[in-house]
Design a protein around this motif. Structure first.
Motif, PDB file in Angstrom:
ATOM      1  N   LYS A  18       1.077  -1.094  -0.082  1.00  0.00           N
ATOM      2  CA  LYS A  18       0.243  -0.096   0.191  1.00  0.00           C
ATOM      3  C   LYS A  18       0.785   1.076  -0.133  1.00  0.00           C
ATOM      4  N   PHE A  19       1.873   1.354   0.771  1.00  0.00           N
ATOM      5  CA  PHE A  19       2.566   2.627   0.975  1.00  0.00           C
ATOM      6  C   PHE A  19       3.231   3.030  -0.323  1.00  0.00           C
ATOM      7  N   ARG A  45       2.482   2.002  -3.469  1.00  0.00           N
ATOM      8  CA  ARG A  45       1.323   1.892  -4.470  1.00  0.00           C
ATOM      9  C   ARG A  45       1.281   3.131  -5.570  1.00  0.00           C
ATOM     10  N   ARG A  48       3.529   8.215  -7.988  1.00  0.00           N
ATOM     11  CA  ARG A  48       3.658   8.991  -6.547  1.00  0.00           C
ATOM     12  C   ARG A  48       4.836  10.010  -6.517  1.00  0.00           C
ATOM     13  N   ARG A  95      -7.125  17.584  -7.042  1.00  0.00           N
ATOM     14  CA  ARG A  95      -7.248  18.884  -6.797  1.00  0.00           C
ATOM     15  C   ARG A  95      -5.784  19.622  -7.421  1.00  0.00           C
ATOM     16  N   LYS A 103       1.450  11.815  -4.743  1.00  0.00           N
ATOM     17  CA  LYS A 103       0.973  10.976  -3.717  1.00  0.00           C
ATOM     18  C   LYS A 103      -0.382  11.303  -3.357  1.00  0.00           C
ATOM     19  N   SER A 104      -0.473  12.576  -3.334  1.00  0.00           N
ATOM     20  CA  SER A 104      -1.796  13.126  -2.948  1.00  0.00           C
ATOM     21  C   SER A 104      -2.774  12.977  -3.804  1.00  0.00           C
ATOM     22  N   ASN A 110      -3.600   9.153  -3.491  1.00  0.00           N
ATOM     23  CA  ASN A 110      -4.655   9.109  -2.434  1.00  0.00           C
ATOM     24  C   ASN A 110      -6.054   9.419  -2.675  1.00  0.00           C
ATOM     25  N   ARG A 157      -9.258   6.914  -2.859  1.00  0.00           N
ATOM     26  CA  ARG A 157     -10.417   7.032  -2.048  1.00  0.00           C
ATOM     27  C   ARG A 157     -11.676   7.058  -2.954  1.00  0.00           C
TER      28      ARG A 157
END
Lengths: 390, 466
Positions: free
Chosen positions: B43-44, B46, B51, B113, B136-137, B140, B144
């Protein structure tokens, strides 16, 4: 006198010296290591004020890092967004590192310097101080007040002052309040000089009005507890706005309580109206809604803290818990006093409330209360640096 | 729990977990498909190279709250043509650039964003949309959204084989927790990146030198799915011996150093190899236009190492670096610290200083400050290196991505080497980026290709819903 104790003259001399800018101690060393990595990456610069402030520096002295630590609102966004966060070998964790540095920074800026150790194991110290304060109020009320008043039902104007004369109350709390203000102002001065002595933009003067306003705007809205717009993180990787909302409740509730007290003082001295005031009066309305909001907010923040992801927090010291619990105690005892002021419990609750409030103000410059003040000042400084730099 | 997931009935199986994979997964899910994503990394880690990204190049006719001016499709096309030297499929490329106009809204709808361009990259403010909080944001946000909408994701799960009947994908073998499972699906999306972290594969083309390369992304970009598809009969695109490489700090970790290991100081000093010889014009052009050739240049030097040496006048002219400069008070001391032959370093240094012509040094322009009489010359920002302390940074090639891929059509369907397309195999992202970017580099276009083809692959794959 212990060997560390200093005379007032020595303390004054110490303050004439700029603060040490060397990276002493693990907190500063780690903060410098991490900011060096962040400054080569800069992906987070849109998230909050910490990163633009960092970019105005190429190297980091202690004052710079203390400034960045105070700018950080611990929203956690940069931790989740970071490709270098643990388990990456760079091990970048900005929120936790700056959180670990903050109590050290508060201690470094504290006035008088002799009280800086209050920030070590702060939680137990604040709790002990509060307990002593409450005990002293209770003891004094029982020793000096008429037992019929202390444990009976007293109503109407001046009921509180039958237990504790108004002049004594005003004198005592006025002194505690002024002491806190003095300590804050001296702390501000230490802070400003410390950052000025770092490697960032040199302002060569104190805060100006535009920066004070800009800082107030950002602080009042908690602009930097927002992950650049997505919300802040707490127990997991889902951003929410709950801590921001809880903080607004706490902060604006606290301001309403201050307004309530100010209002009551003005009514006492200028209109000659004595407390307790009626339910429809400004002090009671402000105190009731403010105290309720503050209590709910502080309890919520304390609970959020307990659920907070371990990776984001530095557990040392208990400073956060002591502060949120103090706020909740101030609010809750105030509301209880208001609700039960016409019962025999009034005297005891008055002692409890006054004891908690007294300890709160005396300890304010030496606990987490200062986070808001230094953070505000850091935002002011940041606004001014940004203007100077560009 | 993950094991149970493999046994369910899936419409779309997505291999990979970066931007292209998630765009495909969410798009297919929104069209009603049951979607399983298998990501080889934990996961980290990914998201593959996503990323480490920070922006996406998008064509647009009007500025908006972030993009500072228009960037018409034709200009985008000219930029692409220039960097690839024509090594691109024009039809597919022009189609990609036209589609890129929709990416702002599309990515926003996936929860991504944007923000204005980062400090130090103002040259990209008009053409590239920067992700708030970086790649990475973005990753994420995509995960989500995907999980909230019902896309299933398994980490540490790698596609190790594909089962193809004629032109039709039937199932994939997914290895997870050391166990291989057969996962049938009605459509397959290959979005598992390139092979830049596969040192053995790189060695096939680069020889033992590849062992000295640093890989800027995660160790999971091993290209095993690319290998599997090519072996199964997919048509190849791009040169297998090409990769995008920049010069990064030699002290960077072997994998996943990302953006922070870059060095921007080369234009301000002289660069020597292990024999203390200069080998290329350090001031040929602005750094953003030249940094992408330096990986290859350093890779060609002995031991794949070089050293940028500047003097104290230049130490604040470039982006701060993650590793401290190696400092020395004299050139001999520097030779000692870098373990270079001192006499030769002194000779190179003296020759360089003697060849510098007078001029008005200006980092903001091609200032024409040059040397005369050297091989090679330095043609801009040439100043003598004389004011100690001297600073040096060691350089190594940092591999960012590879160009080899599978050929696709404008519906993102993978083409067969024997002709025609597979019925239900789609590809998106770095595994097919070579169709559009066959050579060279254009900042942010990898993400553009990933999103355009991820979306197409998701649309195409969802058409196979039972």
């Amino acid at each position: 006198m212990s060997p560390e104790a200093v005379t007032p003259a020595e303390a004054a001399a110490a303050h004439a010296r700029p603060l040490d800018q060397l990276l002493r101690g693990p907190e500063l060393a780690e903060a410098a290591r991490i900011m060096t990595i962040c400054n080569a990456c800069r992906y987070c610069e849109g998230l909050c004020a910490v990163f633009p402030a960092m970019e105005m520096r190429r190297d980091f002295a202690a004052g710079d890092l203390r400034h960045l630590a105070n700018l950080c609102h611990a929203c956690g966004a940069c931790y989740h967004d970071c490709q270098y966060a643990p388990p990456h070998e760079f091990g970048v964790n900005v929120p936790k590192t700056l959180e670990a540095l903050r109590p050290r920074a508060y201690a470094d800026h504290a006035w008088p310097r002799a009280l800086a150790p209050m920030f070590d194991r702060n939680g137990p110290k604040i709790i002990a101080l509060t307990a002593i304060s409450v005990a002293v109020f209770l003891f004094a009320f029982m020793a000096f007040a008429d037992p019929g008043v202390m444990f009976g039902v007293v109503e109407g104007p001046g009921a509180f002052y039958a237990i504790m004369p108004h002049n004594v109350m005003a004198g005592l709390f006025g002194a505690a309040f002024l002491w806190a203000i003095l300590a804050f102002l001296m702390g501000f001065r230490n802070y400003w000089r410390d950052v000025e002595g770092g490697l960032g933009p040199r302002l060569g003067r104190g805060p100006d009005l535009a920066a004070l306003a800009a800082g107030g705007h950002d602080a009042g809205r908690l602009k930097n507890l927002h992950g650049g717009g997505m919300g802040c993180f707490n127990e997991d990787d889902q951003p929410t706005d709950s801590r921001r909302l809880l903080h607004h409740l706490t902060f604006y509730g606290f301001l309403a309580c201050l307004a309530s007290t100010t209002c009551a003082t003005a009514m006492h001295y200028f209109l000659g109206w004595e407390a307790p005031y009626s339910w429809g009066s400004a002090p009671v309305l402000l105190g009731f809604f403010g105290g309720s909001a503050m209590t709910v907010g502080a309890v919520g923040l304390a609970r959020a803290r307990m659920k907070r992801e371990g990776a984001l927090t530095d557990p040392a010291g208990g400073m956060h818990a002591a502060f949120t619990h103090s706020l909740a105690a101030v609010g809750a005892t105030g509301i209880a006093l208001l609700l039960l002021r016409s019962t025999p419990a009034m005297g005891t609750l008055l002692a409890l409330h006054l004891g908690v409030v007294f300890a709160f103000f005396v300890a304010a410059p030496y606990g987490k209360f200062v986070h808001g003040l230094y953070r505000y000042l850091a935002l002011v400084r940041h606004a001014q640096e940004t203007r100077t730099h560009h | 729990m993950s094991m149970d997931l493999f046994g369910r009935d899936w419409d779309v199986l997505v291999a990979g977990g970066g931007n292209a994979a998630l765009c495909a997964a969410i798009t297919a899910r929104r069209a009603g498909a049951r979607v399983l994503v298998v990501e080889a990394a934990p996961k980290f880690y990914r998201g593959g190279n996503t990323r480490h990204t920070r922006n996406m190049r998008v064509a647009h006719d009007h500025p908006n709250e972030v993009l500072t001016g228009p960037y018409p499709e034709d200009e985008f096309w000219e930029d692409l043509l220039r960097v690839t030297g024509g090594n691109t499929d024009e039809q597919l490329a022009r189609f990609t650039l036209a589609q890129s106009k929709e990416l702002w809204d599309y990515m926003s709808s996936l929860g991504v964003r944007f923000q204005p361009s980062l400090t130090g990259s103002l040259s990209l403010g008009r053409t590239n949309a920067f992700f708030l909080g970086g790649g990475k944001s973005l990753m994420n946000a995509l995960y989500r959204t995907a999980e909230a909408e019902g896309v299933a994701v398994v980490y540490d799960a790698e596609v190790t084989a594909v089962e193809i009947e004629g032109a039709a994908f039937r199932a994939a073998e997914v290895t997870h927790d050391g166990q291989a499972r057969r996962v049938p699906a009605r459509a397959f999306v290959a979005a598992a990146g390139g092979f830049e972290a596969n040192i053995e594969w790189l060695e096939e083309y680069w020889g033992p030198a590849a062992r000295n390369f640093r890989i800027r992304g995660t160790p999971y970009n091993r290209g095993s799915l690319l290998r599997t598809l090519l072996d199964a009969g997919a048509q190849q695109v791009g040169e297998p011996d090409q990769c995008h490489a920049v010069a990064i700090d030699a002290r960077a970790p072997q994998f996943d150093g990302g953006i922070a290991t870059r060095l921007d100081c080369i234009v301000f000093g002289m660069v020597v190899n292990r024999e203390a010889e200069r080998f290329y014009d350090e001031g040929e052009d602005f750094w953003p236009k030249r940094y992408a050739i330096w990986g290859r240049l350093v890779a060609a030097q002995p031991e794949q190492e070089a050293y940028a040496i500047i003097d104290s006048r230049s130490i604040e002219l470039f982006m701060p670096s993650i590793f401290p400069a190696i400092e020395a008070g004299s050139i001999e001391e520097m030779a000692g610290k870098l373990d270079l032959p001192p006499d030769r370093l002194r000779a190179t240094w003296e020759a360089f200083n003697a060849a510098v012509r007078p001029g008005d040094f200006d980092p903001a322009t091609l200032d024409g400050c040059r040397t005369e009489g050297l091989t090679p010359e330095k043609t801009n920002w040439a100043r003598t290196i004389e004011q100690p302390p001297f600073h040096a940074y060691p350089l190594r090639p940092g591999i960012t991505f590879t160009y080899l891929g599978v050929k696709v059509d404008r519906e993102a369907r993978v083409q067969r080497a024997s002709g025609g397309a597979y019925d239900n195999i789609y590809a998106a992202g770095e595994i097919m980026a070579g169709n559009v970017l066959g050579k060279g580099y254009l900042a942010g276009i990898g993400m553009t290709i990933g999103s355009v083809f991820g979306r197409l692959a998701g649309q195409g794959a969802s058409s196979h819903v039972a």
